[in-house]
Design an enzyme around this catalytic site. Structure first.
Site, short mmCIF file in Angstrom:
data_model
loop_
_atom_site.label_atom_id
_atom_site.label_comp_id
_atom_site.label_asym_id
_atom_site.label_seq_id
_atom_site.Cartn_x
_atom_site.Cartn_y
_atom_site.Cartn_z
N CYS A 12 36.73 64.51 78.15
CA CYS A 12 36.70 65.37 76.96
C CYS A 12 38.06 66.00 76.65
O CYS A 12 38.60 66.75 77.47
CB CYS A 12 35.66 66.46 77.13
SG CYS A 12 35.58 67.59 75.73
N VAL A 52 30.60 70.50 76.16
CA VAL A 52 31.66 71.09 76.98
C VAL A 52 32.90 71.24 76.10
O VAL A 52 33.03 70.56 75.09
CB VAL A 52 31.97 70.20 78.21
CG1 VAL A 52 30.81 70.21 79.18
CG2 VAL A 52 32.34 68.78 77.82
N GLU A 69 33.03 76.54 73.16
CA GLU A 69 34.04 76.14 72.18
C GLU A 69 35.45 76.37 72.73
O GLU A 69 35.81 77.48 73.12
CB GLU A 69 33.88 76.85 70.83
CG GLU A 69 32.66 76.39 70.05
CD GLU A 69 32.77 74.93 69.63
OE1 GLU A 69 33.84 74.49 69.17
OE2 GLU A 69 31.76 74.20 69.77
N SER A 70 36.24 75.30 72.74
CA SER A 70 37.55 75.34 73.39
C SER A 70 38.50 76.35 72.76
O SER A 70 39.25 77.04 73.47
CB SER A 70 38.19 73.94 73.36
OG SER A 70 38.38 73.50 72.03
#
Length: 227
Positions: A12, A52, A69-70
């Site tokens: 990811c 993820v 949420e990145s």
């Protein structure tokens, strides 16, 4: 001190953003990789979107919080952790950088279509879209080595995983996507040499990415091999 756990997946790119931010900040953290094709129950119970990365924050008093949420995770790390600043101090410049982080997410969207294309028409459509977007970035880059010059920041953390895909793709055929984009090409090289970027994935990343392409019957694997 809070205990931080990054719930991840091997491939990811959004996970990589968060991992790079943690590594740049020098923050100790544990990383747990899950199988997104067979998501464990404990993960589904804490992930509102079933995606993820997640950042689990365990406080000394036993309380726990989950961030998803990145971009949210990266912003939280920037606001709460010591270490090098990954956002500009100036509010306008910082807002501009956040815009380019979102632009990086749109590049990833096209990249997904590019790597999972099963026919030449779809591949060419996504190749054209990627050329346009990287040409747009070329216009705003300076002499580097990073997006904002000498300082590595969150925009770099967003684009580093994007460029990483092409380390494998370039061995499968010449896409021409970066042709004539001198600043983007220099930026890509500088990011690939950054310690945090290298450490954001495992040594088996190239093999896992190839297996992903095989699983999706990607036309990239049926191109004439690059010399």
């Amino acid at each position: 001190m809070s205990k931080l756990t990054l719930v991840s997946h091997h491939l990811c790119p959004n996970v990589q953003r968060a991992a790079i931010a943690l590594l740049e900040k020098g923050v100790p953290f544990e990383r747990i990789n899950i199988d997104l094709a067979d998501k464990p129950d404990w993960f589904l119970q804490i992930s509102p979107l079933g995606k993820v990365p997640l950042l689990r924050i365990e406080e000394e008093d036993g309380s726990e919080a989950i961030l998803f949420e990145s971009s949210v995770i990266c912003e939280y790390l920037e606001e709460t952790q010591s270490g090098v600043a990954l956002h500009p101090k100036d509010a306008l410049t910082r807002a501009r950088h956040r815009g380019w982080m979102e632009f990086g997410s749109s590049v990833l969207s096209d990249l997904w279509g590019y790597e999972t294309a099963e026919d030449a028409a779809q591949l060419e459509a996504k190749r054209t879209a990627l050329i346009f977007k990287f040409a747009t970035v070329e216009k705003v880059l300076t002499d580097g080595p990073y997006f904002a010059g000498n300082d590595f920041g969150l925009v770099d953390a967003v684009f580093a995983p994007v460029f990483r895909y092409f380390d494998l793709f370039d061995t499968l055929g010449d896409s021409g996507i970066f042709e004539g984009l001198e600043r983007v090409t220099r930026w890509r090289k500088a990011l690939s040499e950054r310690a945090s970027v290298k450490a954001a994935v495992g040594e088996d990343y190239p093999q896992r990415l190839r297996e992903f392409l095989e699983k999706h019957n990607s036309i990239l694997l049926r191109q004439p091999a690059a010399a």
